[in-house]
Design an enzyme around this catalytic site. Structure first.
Site, PDB file in Angstrom:
ATOM      1  N   ALA A 165      47.746  36.328  38.680  1.00 28.73           N
ATOM      2  CA  ALA A 165      48.177  35.513  39.818  1.00 28.73           C
ATOM      3  C   ALA A 165      48.096  34.031  39.460  1.00 28.73           C
ATOM      4  O   ALA A 165      47.267  33.607  38.638  1.00 28.73           O
ATOM      5  CB  ALA A 165      47.310  35.803  41.029  1.00 28.73           C
ATOM      6  N   GLU A 210      39.369  40.139  37.635  1.00 27.80           N
ATOM      7  CA  GLU A 210      39.289  39.619  38.996  1.00 27.80           C
ATOM      8  C   GLU A 210      37.866  39.364  39.472  1.00 27.80           C
ATOM      9  O   GLU A 210      37.610  38.378  40.191  1.00 27.80           O
ATOM     10  CB  GLU A 210      40.004  40.571  39.959  1.00 27.80           C
ATOM     11  CG  GLU A 210      41.518  40.480  39.935  1.00 27.80           C
ATOM     12  CD  GLU A 210      42.166  41.312  38.834  1.00 27.80           C
ATOM     13  OE1 GLU A 210      43.391  41.421  38.821  1.00 27.80           O
ATOM     14  OE2 GLU A 210      41.418  41.841  37.974  1.00 27.80           O
ATOM     15  N   GLU A 224      48.193  44.922  35.769  1.00 27.71           N
ATOM     16  CA  GLU A 224      48.600  45.813  36.844  1.00 27.71           C
ATOM     17  C   GLU A 224      50.100  46.080  36.827  1.00 27.71           C
ATOM     18  O   GLU A 224      50.538  47.207  37.087  1.00 27.71           O
ATOM     19  CB  GLU A 224      48.169  45.233  38.192  1.00 27.71           C
ATOM     20  CG  GLU A 224      46.663  45.267  38.379  1.00 27.71           C
ATOM     21  CD  GLU A 224      46.195  44.503  39.591  1.00 27.71           C
ATOM     22  OE1 GLU A 224      45.400  45.052  40.364  1.00 27.71           O
ATOM     23  OE2 GLU A 224      46.623  43.340  39.769  1.00 27.71           O
ATOM     24  N   GLY A 255      46.987  40.648  37.379  1.00 28.81           N
ATOM     25  CA  GLY A 255      48.267  41.180  37.835  1.00 28.81           C
ATOM     26  C   GLY A 255      49.191  41.564  36.705  1.00 28.81           C
ATOM     27  O   GLY A 255      50.024  42.463  36.855  1.00 28.81           O
TER      28      GLY A 255
END
Length: 263
Positions: free
Chosen positions: A69, A137, A117, A114
């Site tokens: 992010a 994270e 992911e 992310g």
């Protein structure tokens, strides 16, 4: 369509293969709100296109697939704004996961947060020797929110998933390949080309059978054997009663390439 932060290619030079390119290389392809909105829109477009049989998710630049992010954008947000952004991000990750066509991630450089992911949201991950994966994270006070906890659990099992997520540590290509996070390991600079080759192989097969097989793989994980076999049976029936099955057998008997009706 015009997209912000990504490029979508349906003219990859390969029939029936499309590509979503994460295209913010100066920001290490970090995911911001506008980019997330674009990814969700692109997936909706590609998912409904009968001419697309496989999708490659790649990235511009040389340093990163996606560094996660965009924390610079998030740093200026209120709690309310972060919660609104959350829904946009969920739609982006969900868009990739829910594509009915098989998806192949082409990873080079950093795939963190992310980025990891997004890669795990794809069916197959191709990564080069420079790839570095991680779900860091917890080191910034967050929990993986793009499916990371559940996708890592399914790909790696409870112990390895906990190791990566609770420590926030990074893994290089050696470990990523050894633990099964990466399906295909390739020399530096060859991830995209190999991902296109994999997608091309997939796209030559029956689109009906491939989509049904993907559904069986996704829906059968974690289900007890008997109901899981019912999921497989439903996929088999979808393919067996299709025009693709009739064409596939006819092509085999006539020793020619199949011309898939896609229905």
């Amino acid at each position: 369509m015009d997209y912000d932060g990504i490029t979508v290619r349906k003219d990859t030079g390969v029939d029936h293969v499309a590509e979503i390119v994460l295209d913010r290389p100066d920001a290490l392809n970090a995911l911001n709100t506008a980019m997330a909105e674009s990814i969700a829109e692109a997936c909706a477009d590609l998912g409904g296109d009968p001419g697309v049989r496989a999708v490659v998710l790649s990235a511009a630049g040389t340093k990163a697939f996606c560094a996660g992010a965009d924390l610079k954008e998030r740093n200026a947000m209120t709690d309310a704004q972060i919660l609104r952004q959350r829904e946009v991000f969920r739609a982006a990750f969900g868009g990739v996961r829910d594509l009915p066509q098989p998806t192949v991630a082409a990873v080079h450089g950093y795939a963190l947060g992310g980025g990891c992911e997004f890669a795990m949201s794809c069916d197959i991950i191709v990564a080069d020797e420079n790839a570095v994966f991680g779900l860091p994270e917890v080191t910034v006070g967050l929990v993986p929110g793009g499916g990371g906890t559940q996708l890592a659990l399914r790909r790696l099992g409870t112990g390895l998933a906990a190791d990566l997520i609770l420590t926030g540590r990074r893994v290089t290509i050696d470990e990523a390949y050894n633990i099964g996070l990466v399906a295909r390991r390739v020399p530096a600079g060859e991830a995209r080309a190999t991902a296109i080759e994999v997608a091309t192989t997939i796209a030559k097969n029956s689109p009906v059978a491939v989509k049904a097989a993907k559904r069986a793989l996704r829906n059968g994980w974690g289900v007890p054997l008997d109901p899981a076999l019912d999921i497989e049976d439903a996929a088999w029936r979808t393919a067996a009663l299709s025009a693709d099955r009739r064409e596939g057998i006819a092509a085999f008997a006539e020793k020619r390439a199949p011309r898939w009706p896609g229905e």
